[in-house]
Design an enzyme around this catalytic site. Structure first.
Site, PDB file in Angstrom:
ATOM      1  N   LEU A   3       0.801  -1.220   0.000  1.00  0.00           N
ATOM      2  CA  LEU A   3       0.000   0.000   0.000  1.00  0.00           C
ATOM      3  C   LEU A   3       0.837   1.274   0.000  1.00  0.00           C
ATOM      4  O   LEU A   3       0.306   2.374   0.157  1.00  0.00           O
ATOM      5  CB  LEU A   3      -0.976  -0.018   1.178  1.00  0.00           C
ATOM      6  CG  LEU A   3      -1.942  -1.217   1.168  1.00  0.00           C
ATOM      7  CD1 LEU A   3      -2.857  -1.183   2.371  1.00  0.00           C
ATOM      8  CD2 LEU A   3      -2.736  -1.274  -0.125  1.00  0.00           C
ATOM      9  N   CYS A   4       2.145   1.145  -0.188  1.00  0.00           N
ATOM     10  CA  CYS A   4       3.019   2.317  -0.305  1.00  0.00           C
ATOM     11  C   CYS A   4       2.922   2.898  -1.707  1.00  0.00           C
ATOM     12  O   CYS A   4       2.877   2.163  -2.690  1.00  0.00           O
ATOM     13  CB  CYS A   4       4.475   1.938  -0.031  1.00  0.00           C
ATOM     14  SG  CYS A   4       4.844   1.746   1.703  1.00  0.00           S
ATOM     15  N   ASP A  48      24.029 -11.268   6.263  1.00  0.00           N
ATOM     16  CA  ASP A  48      24.324 -12.232   5.205  1.00  0.00           C
ATOM     17  C   ASP A  48      25.819 -12.309   4.903  1.00  0.00           C
ATOM     18  O   ASP A  48      26.363 -13.390   4.694  1.00  0.00           O
ATOM     19  CB  ASP A  48      23.553 -11.871   3.935  1.00  0.00           C
ATOM     20  CG  ASP A  48      23.869 -12.828   2.805  1.00  0.00           C
ATOM     21  OD1 ASP A  48      23.649 -14.043   2.981  1.00  0.00           O
ATOM     22  OD2 ASP A  48      24.352 -12.370   1.757  1.00  0.00           O
TER      23      ASP A  48
END
Length: 156
Positions: A74-75, A125
């Site tokens: 919804l951005c 990572d």
């Protein structure tokens, strides 16, 4: 209590911003990753096997800012004017800061939060091989305290 802007009696919606004025927007988000002190020293010395941890985290964070509307449904897609991702080192942590700027009708807090989150995930990572214990677990490594520390609407 304020009403939720993305939900009404019909369900979920993207908020209408067409009537809003275009103004300067800025958001700054911060977060930390806790690492072994030895890992911090490896990063500072540039001796990690996967390469430059900080450069990779900056690039990943900037890319994440640009991809925010694809990740958070919804951005609004926002025409960004600038993104800066910086890092401060402690003995057992790295604090990332993501500053996002735009001239638009809605704010850039979600972009800043996404940028700092992905920058920290990228650090994890890149150093996971040295952060694991003998059982392949991460007893010390954690991402914490992700938050918006500044929001500006209006004059730069």
């Amino acid at each position: 209590m304020k009403d939720l802007t993305h939900v009404d009696e019909k369900g979920v919606k993207m908020v209408e911003v067409g009537h809003k004025d275009v103004v300067f927007r800025k958001a700054v988000a911060k977060g930390r990753i806790r690492l072994k002190p030895e890992t911090i020293e490896l990063i500072k010395a540039g001796k990690t096997k996967k390469g430059n941890v900080i450069a990779a985290a900056q690039i990943a964070g900037i890319l994440a800012v640009k991809k925010t509307p694809e990740l958070i449904p919804l951005c609004h897609p926002i025409p960004l004017t600038g993104v800066d991702i910086t890092f401060e080192f402690g003995d057992d942590y790295i604090e990332a800061t993501c500053e996002v700027r735009a001239y638009y009708k809605t704010g850039v807090e979600m972009e800043a939060l996404t940028g700092v989150s992905v920058a920290l995930l990228t650090i994890w990572d890149m150093v996971k091989a040295v952060e694991k214990d003998e059982n392949g677990q991460y007893p010390f490594t954690r991402i914490e305290d992700i938050r918006v520390v500044e929001k500006v609407k209006g004059e730069e």
